[in-house]
Design a protein around this motif. Structure first.
Motif, PDB file in Angstrom:
ATOM      1  N   ALA A 187       0.845  -1.203   0.000  1.00 18.03           N
ATOM      2  CA  ALA A 187       0.000   0.000   0.000  1.00 18.03           C
ATOM      3  C   ALA A 187       0.880   1.252   0.000  1.00 18.03           C
ATOM      4  O   ALA A 187       1.901   1.315   0.689  1.00 18.03           O
ATOM      5  CB  ALA A 187      -0.921  -0.012   1.217  1.00 18.03           C
ATOM      6  N   ASP A 212      -7.321   6.253   2.313  1.00 16.09           N
ATOM      7  CA  ASP A 212      -7.713   6.822   1.018  1.00 16.09           C
ATOM      8  C   ASP A 212      -7.712   5.790  -0.097  1.00 16.09           C
ATOM      9  O   ASP A 212      -8.188   6.088  -1.206  1.00 16.09           O
ATOM     10  CB  ASP A 212      -6.753   7.970   0.649  1.00 16.09           C
ATOM     11  CG  ASP A 212      -6.864   9.129   1.623  1.00 16.09           C
ATOM     12  OD1 ASP A 212      -7.933   9.248   2.275  1.00 16.09           O
ATOM     13  OD2 ASP A 212      -5.889   9.899   1.747  1.00 16.09           O
ATOM     14  N   ASP A 213      -7.174   4.624   0.177  1.00 18.23           N
ATOM     15  CA  ASP A 213      -7.114   3.576  -0.847  1.00 18.23           C
ATOM     16  C   ASP A 213      -8.411   2.769  -0.796  1.00 18.23           C
ATOM     17  O   ASP A 213      -8.575   1.845   0.012  1.00 18.23           O
ATOM     18  CB  ASP A 213      -5.901   2.668  -0.601  1.00 18.23           C
ATOM     19  CG  ASP A 213      -5.608   1.760  -1.788  1.00 18.23           C
ATOM     20  OD1 ASP A 213      -6.488   1.612  -2.656  1.00 18.23           O
ATOM     21  OD2 ASP A 213      -4.496   1.194  -1.835  1.00 18.23           O
ATOM     22  N   GLU A 272      -9.730   0.685  -3.022  1.00 18.07           N
ATOM     23  CA  GLU A 272      -9.582  -0.709  -3.464  1.00 18.07           C
ATOM     24  C   GLU A 272      -9.046  -1.584  -2.338  1.00 18.07           C
ATOM     25  O   GLU A 272      -9.507  -2.717  -2.139  1.00 18.07           O
ATOM     26  CB  GLU A 272      -8.648  -0.766  -4.672  1.00 18.07           C
ATOM     27  CG  GLU A 272      -8.494  -2.170  -5.238  1.00 18.07           C
ATOM     28  CD  GLU A 272      -7.568  -2.199  -6.448  1.00 18.07           C
ATOM     29  OE1 GLU A 272      -7.291  -3.310  -6.942  1.00 18.07           O
ATOM     30  OE2 GLU A 272      -7.133  -1.103  -6.878  1.00 18.07           O
TER      31      GLU A 272
END
Length: 291
Positions: free
Chosen positions: A143, A149-150, A152
């Motif tokens: 990551a 904020d990710d 997925e």
């Protein structure tokens, strides 16, 4: 050692084949110690092991198996540290569990099949959980930036957690089912215990004479044959309709034969006597085991 031992090792090391040494004692030949202890030398991209006066390339597919007939061998710590020791000696408790599984498989094949399926499912569950754990660690390690904020990554974590919860629920259900199966199988525990005791008593007969030697395979065959020879079935019920049909047939026969009716009655009495003289079949009624 054997006269062709070094040649066998050379071929096995060179071609990457397995080598089996049978009837090992507690002492090991010093010439094969570099192979057992994996004392390899780096030669470029290859690993070389010294065997006698020669240096041979050690391939990854090479395997060494050592077998001994000693019931309780004592090998040096360096050998036990480098080798995987597997004990195939038959014990009374181990044979009892083996005979228990055999009897359950013969008497209740449904339980044996279900237990095998549960064991396979539990192994698959463990593999799935390990794969999920490795996937989560990989995603977290790769990551970049702020994890929150990710999107997925968050969705992947939620999906992994959902799958993990489902697998854990299935594991709990499988453990409960296995416990019920084991509880039912315990009804056959006396059979396994008696069979194990009998086998070790037969083995002790060899102390009287070497003629009395019995293998485990032959003993298992005898137990299987004994279990199959006893059929648990319910006694047959007499059907009233068959008696009525027999009586009607008797009347028709008497009407057709006329004067030979008396003879027909005598034949009927003889048939009754023959039926009484027939050997009675003893049918066993099994216990109603807990389902």
């Amino acid at each position: 050692g054997h006269s062709k031992m070094l040649n066998t090792f050379e071929v096995g090391l060179d071609q990457g084949k397995s080598v089996l040494i049978e009837n090992m004692g507690e002492n090991m030949e010093a010439v094969i110690m570099p192979v057992v202890s994996r004392n390899t030398i780096k030669r470029g991209n290859k690993k070389v092991v010294k065997l006698g006066d020669k240096e041979l390339v050690l391939k990854d597919s090479f395997k060494l198996f050592m077998q001994t007939k000693l019931s309780n061998p004592h090998y040096p710590p360096e050998i036990q540290a480098e080798c995987t020791v597997i004990n195939f000696t038959v014990t009374e408790d181990g044979l009892e569990d083996q005979l228990l599984f055999l009897v359950v498989k013969l008497e209740r094949p449904d339980l044996a099949k279900k237990k095998s399926e549960l064991i396979q499912q539990q192994n698959e569950f463990k593999v799935t959980l390990a794969a999920l754990e490795a996937l989560l660690l990989e995603k977290l390690a790769n990551a970049e930036g702020d994890i929150l904020d990710d999107t997925e990554l968050i969705l992947s974590l939620e999906e992994a957690k959902k799958t993990s919860d489902e697998v854990k629920e299935k594991v709990i259900y499988a453990q409960e089912t296995e416990a019920k199966i084991n509880e039912t199988s315990e009804f056959y525990r006396p059979t396994g215990s008696r069979g194990s005791l009998l086998f070790f008593l037969l083995c002790d007969l060899s102390k009287m004479h070497t003629f009395y030697k019995y293998s485990l395979d032959s003993f298992v065959m005898v137990v299987t044959r004994a279990v199959n020879s006893v059929t648990l079935r319910k006694p047959k019920e007499k059907v009233v309709e068959e008696a009525d049909a027999a009586g009607a047939g008797k009347e028709v026969e008497e009407a057709e034969e006329g004067e030979e009716g008396d003879g027909g009655e005598e034949m009927t009495e003889e048939q009754k006597e023959e039926e009484e003289e027939e050997e009675e079949i003893i049918e066993l009624e099994g216990k109603e085991l807990k389902q």
